[in-house]
Design an enzyme around this catalytic site. Sequence first.
Site, PDB file in Angstrom:
ATOM      1  CD  GLN A 136      -2.506   1.167   0.591  1.00  0.00           C
ATOM      2  OE1 GLN A 136      -3.627   0.231  -0.099  1.00  0.00           O
ATOM      3  NE2 GLN A 136      -3.814   1.700   0.065  1.00  0.00           N
ATOM      4  CG  PHE A 137       1.834   3.940  -3.570  1.00  0.00           C
ATOM      5  CD1 PHE A 137       1.270   5.240  -4.036  1.00  0.00           C
ATOM      6  CD2 PHE A 137       0.682   3.054  -4.259  1.00  0.00           C
ATOM      7  CE1 PHE A 137       1.309   6.003  -4.846  1.00  0.00           C
ATOM      8  CE2 PHE A 137       0.014   3.859  -5.460  1.00  0.00           C
ATOM      9  CZ  PHE A 137       0.210   4.999  -5.346  1.00  0.00           C
ATOM     10  CB  THR A 138      -1.879   5.663  -0.849  1.00  0.00           C
ATOM     11  OG1 THR A 138      -2.072   4.001   0.328  1.00  0.00           O
ATOM     12  CG2 THR A 138      -1.950   4.780  -2.542  1.00  0.00           C
TER      13      THR A 138
END
Length: 144
Positions: free
Chosen positions: A74-76
């Site tokens: 989950q890069f966010t």
Amino acid sequence: MRAVVQRVSSASVSVDGKVVGAIDEPGLLVLVGVTHSDGPAEAARLAGKLWGLRILHGEKSCSDVGAPLLVISQFTLYGDARKGRRPTWQSAAPGPVAEPLVDAVIAELRAQGAHVETGVFGADMQVSLTNDGPITLVLDVPGV
């Protein structure tokens, strides 16, 4: 590294309408983000923390009861929305850096005896879950 950890009764992740990972019993859903300063040491520390985190019923950990984990990249988690209305992703590590580190977290969990299901790195994923409690924590394992 940063993780959002949710105690769940069940959870699944789908890509293109097909379930690619699921846990159908109480365990943890873990969203994992990687920043530029992270490395293998942070991945190992995060895995150890997740495996021993005592947030299941009766103050038990996944290692205590053999509970499964669903781990999803989950890069966010490293999005920054302090200015304006559009978040920036500058603090998120690029895919070629992040993917091996998310894989290292998963591999370390498995090496410790965990049953781990996963999403697909970089894919457009749909996550379904039943949060139990609800219990949701944010864990930060700072890099060097």
